[in-house]
Design an enzyme around this catalytic site. Structure first.
Site, PDB file in Angstrom:
ATOM      1  N   CYS A 228      -5.055  -2.876   2.948  1.00 20.22           N
ATOM      2  CA  CYS A 228      -4.698  -2.851   4.239  1.00 20.22           C
ATOM      3  C   CYS A 228      -5.723  -3.039   5.424  1.00 20.22           C
ATOM      4  O   CYS A 228      -6.385  -4.138   5.579  1.00 20.22           O
ATOM      5  CB  CYS A 228      -4.097  -1.448   4.535  1.00 20.22           C
ATOM      6  SG  CYS A 228      -3.016  -1.495   6.076  1.00 20.22           S
TER       7      CYS A 228
ATOM      8  N   GLU B  30       0.605  -1.272   0.028  1.00 20.21           N
ATOM      9  CA  GLU B  30      -0.058   0.014   0.074  1.00 20.21           C
ATOM     10  C   GLU B  30       0.986   1.307  -0.114  1.00 20.21           C
ATOM     11  O   GLU B  30       1.954   1.283   0.575  1.00 20.21           O
ATOM     12  CB  GLU B  30      -0.852  -0.173   1.178  1.00 20.21           C
ATOM     13  CG  GLU B  30      -1.715   1.191   1.639  1.00 20.21           C
ATOM     14  CD  GLU B  30      -2.193   1.174   2.906  1.00 20.21           C
ATOM     15  OE1 GLU B  30      -1.731   0.546   3.956  1.00 20.21           O
ATOM     16  OE2 GLU B  30      -3.416   1.799   3.176  1.00 20.21           O
TER      17      GLU B  30
ATOM     18  N   ASN C 209       0.413  -1.011   5.335  1.00 19.33           N
ATOM     19  CA  ASN C 209       0.991  -0.456   6.297  1.00 19.33           C
ATOM     20  C   ASN C 209       0.702  -0.289   7.638  1.00 19.33           C
ATOM     21  O   ASN C 209      -0.364   0.314   7.877  1.00 19.33           O
ATOM     22  CB  ASN C 209       1.353   1.071   5.796  1.00 19.33           C
ATOM     23  CG  ASN C 209       2.051   1.380   4.452  1.00 19.33           C
ATOM     24  OD1 ASN C 209       2.910   2.395   4.478  1.00 19.33           O
ATOM     25  ND2 ASN C 209       1.814   0.641   3.429  1.00 19.33           N
TER      26      ASN C 209
ATOM     27  N   ASN D  58      -7.150   6.316  -1.692  1.00 21.32           N
ATOM     28  CA  ASN D  58      -5.900   5.403  -1.526  1.00 21.32           C
ATOM     29  C   ASN D  58      -6.146   4.186  -2.318  1.00 21.32           C
ATOM     30  O   ASN D  58      -6.796   3.386  -2.217  1.00 21.32           O
ATOM     31  CB  ASN D  58      -5.903   4.867   0.113  1.00 21.32           C
ATOM     32  CG  ASN D  58      -4.722   4.002   0.357  1.00 21.32           C
ATOM     33  OD1 ASN D  58      -4.056   3.393  -0.545  1.00 21.32           O
ATOM     34  ND2 ASN D  58      -4.583   3.892   1.641  1.00 21.32           N
TER      35      ASN D  58
ATOM     36  N   LYS E 120      -9.185   2.170  -1.836  1.00 20.22           N
ATOM     37  CA  LYS E 120      -9.717   1.840  -0.601  1.00 20.22           C
ATOM     38  C   LYS E 120     -10.918   2.245   0.040  1.00 20.22           C
ATOM     39  O   LYS E 120     -11.113   3.407  -0.045  1.00 20.22           O
ATOM     40  CB  LYS E 120      -8.560   2.124   0.316  1.00 20.22           C
ATOM     41  CG  LYS E 120      -8.470   1.232   1.836  1.00 20.22           C
ATOM     42  CD  LYS E 120      -6.930   1.993   2.514  1.00 20.22           C
ATOM     43  CE  LYS E 120      -7.051   1.377   4.003  1.00 20.22           C
ATOM     44  NZ  LYS E 120      -5.844   1.706   4.740  1.00 20.22           N
TER      45      LYS E 120
ATOM     46  N   GLU F 104      -6.225   8.954   7.508  1.00 23.65           N
ATOM     47  CA  GLU F 104      -6.740   8.268   6.341  1.00 23.65           C
ATOM     48  C   GLU F 104      -7.998   8.970   5.934  1.00 23.65           C
ATOM     49  O   GLU F 104      -8.323   9.295   4.864  1.00 23.65           O
ATOM     50  CB  GLU F 104      -6.667   6.745   6.149  1.00 23.65           C
ATOM     51  CG  GLU F 104      -5.374   6.290   5.919  1.00 23.65           C
ATOM     52  CD  GLU F 104      -5.209   4.663   5.652  1.00 23.65           C
ATOM     53  OE1 GLU F 104      -4.668   3.926   6.560  1.00 23.65           O
ATOM     54  OE2 GLU F 104      -5.653   4.559   4.516  1.00 23.65           O
TER      55      GLU F 104
HETATM   56  N1  ING Z   1      -3.177   0.418   8.633  1.00 27.08           N
HETATM   57  C1  ING Z   1      -4.042  -0.209   9.726  1.00 27.08           C
HETATM   58  C2  ING Z   1      -4.498  -1.699   9.289  1.00 27.08           C
HETATM   59  O1  ING Z   1      -5.637  -1.796   9.375  1.00 27.08           O
HETATM   60  C3  ING Z   1      -4.746  -0.415  11.878  1.00 27.08           C
HETATM   61  C4  ING Z   1      -4.520   0.455  10.756  1.00 27.08           C
HETATM   62  C5  ING Z   1      -3.515  -0.390  12.640  1.00 27.08           C
HETATM   63  C6  ING Z   1      -5.773  -0.964  12.248  1.00 27.08           C
HETATM   64  C7  ING Z   1      -3.466  -1.282  13.937  1.00 27.08           C
HETATM   65  C8  ING Z   1      -5.816  -1.779  13.604  1.00 27.08           C
HETATM   66  C9  ING Z   1      -4.672  -1.955  14.240  1.00 27.08           C
HETATM   67  O2  ING Z   1      -3.799  -2.694   9.055  1.00 27.08           O
HETATM   68  C10 ING Z   1      -4.087   0.818   7.684  1.00 27.08           C
HETATM   69  N2  ING Z   1      -3.227   1.716   6.777  1.00 27.08           N
HETATM   70  O3  ING Z   1      -4.873   0.726   7.394  1.00 27.08           O
END
Ligand code: ING
Length: 315
Positions: A176, A47, A201, A110, A127, A146
């Site tokens: 993601c 991503e 990410n 995204n 996304k 985001e």
């Molecule tokens: N990043 C994360 C993901 O869903 C996140 C956001 C981080 C959600 C940690 C839950 C816990 O992997 C992105 N870019 O969506």
């Protein structure tokens, strides 16, 4: 005659704010070379693969924000990536921040695209599940904006039938956070998807729920393995990882079979190519038995899935 495509999950280590796109493209071309020498047909990148994960910062100046977006694909800086892929006869998936004039206004998504071996873009996804928040929340060690910088994707989750150079693979994409939501996989499962390509990410630390941090790697594989098995599809998950601008992100790039088993995974948080030979027909026995959707699903009973957004417990 089995329909095999050899896939390379091209994990990227950290990209710092000062790393320019040409330097990143050079790292990606090196991974393409490794993929070519490993007999890959397709390489999948993470991503937002061209820049550091910029939603970690609160910015108000749209010009500054737009420095992280691609205003054309490919730009001059990224064109070498496209020409290298074509010279090597590689298809590839690429995630990037898309700025586009559509419907009479400027829109920002995204986005991920798939480009076939001839250099033709055959798929695009924007996304849908945008995690995080839209306003500055200074209490957080880092932001996750985001919802501020991107619109919710407007393409649903399309499945495309690739050409003969990819054995007619039925390919789908997500990005993601989408991988944590079973709906993302099922919309593609209902189109017969054979391989889902997704980049991510994922920070190790989740400010609103630090007690989850110890489970980041587990949850990453859990959701992709479940999605693969429950929809009888391959899932290729590709991380951008390592420590970007002080923010540590999980690795764990993996290629998962329709059986739900991880067949190959990364062992570093650096640039690393993970390769597997993928039999696109491996999911058929599940699609014809356990997950024969036409035979076993009861959509009439599922209306709440579409009609209700948030959970509403009984009185
Ligand atoms: N990043 C994360 C993901 O869903 C996140 C956001 C981080 C959600 C940690 C839950 C816990 O992997 C992105 N870019 O969506």
């Amino acid at each position: 005659m089995s329909r095999i495509i050899t896939v390379g999950a091209a994990q990227l280590g950290a990209i710092q704010r000062s790393d320019n796109r040409s330097a990143v493209a050079a790292r990606m071309i090196e991974l393409m070379r490794q993929a070519k020498s490993s007999g890959c047909d397709l390489v999948a990148f993470p991503e937002l693969a061209l820049t550091t994960f910029f939603p970690r910062w609160f910015m108000e100046d749209q010009e500054e924000i737009d420095t992280f977006f691609e205003h054309e694909m490919p730009s001059n800086e990224i064109a070498p990536l496209f020409s290298a892929a074509q010279e090597m006869g590689l298809a590839f998936m690429l995630g990037f921040a898309e700025k586009v004039d559509e419907g009479g206004r400027t829109r920002r998504f995204n986005t991920q695209i798939i480009v076939d071996k001839s250099g033709k873009q055959i798929a695009k996804y924007r996304k849908i599940h945008l995690p995080g928040h839209a306003e500055h929340e200074p209490w957080r060690a880092f932001q996750h904006l985001e919802k501020r910088y991107f619109e919710v994707g407007n393409l649903s989750w399309p499945v495309v039938r690739a050409g003969p150079d990819l054995n007619g693979a039925l390919l789908g994409q997500m990005i993601c956070n989408d991988r944590r939501w079973p709906e993302s996989y099922r919309v593609m499962g209902l189109q017969g998807v054979e391989m889902v390509l997704l980049g991510y990410n994922t920070p190790v630390h989740n400010p609103p729920a630090p007690m989850h941090d110890r489970l980041g790697d587990f949850h990453n594989h859990l959701v992709m393995q479940a999605g693969a098995y429950q929809n009888a599809t391959w899932v290729v998950g590709v991380a951008k990882c390592g420590v970007e601008e002080g923010c540590e992100m999980i690795g764990g790039s993996a290629i998962i079979a329709p059986t739900g088993e991880i067949v190959a995974q990364a062992v570093t948080r650096e640039d690393e190519l993970v390769v597997a030979r993928c039999d696109l027909d491996l999911g058929r026995s599940y699609k014809n038995s356990t997950f024969n959707f036409a035979r076993h699903r009861e959509p009439e009973q599922y209306r709440m899935l579409v009609e209700r957004k948030g959970a509403k417990p009984p009185e």
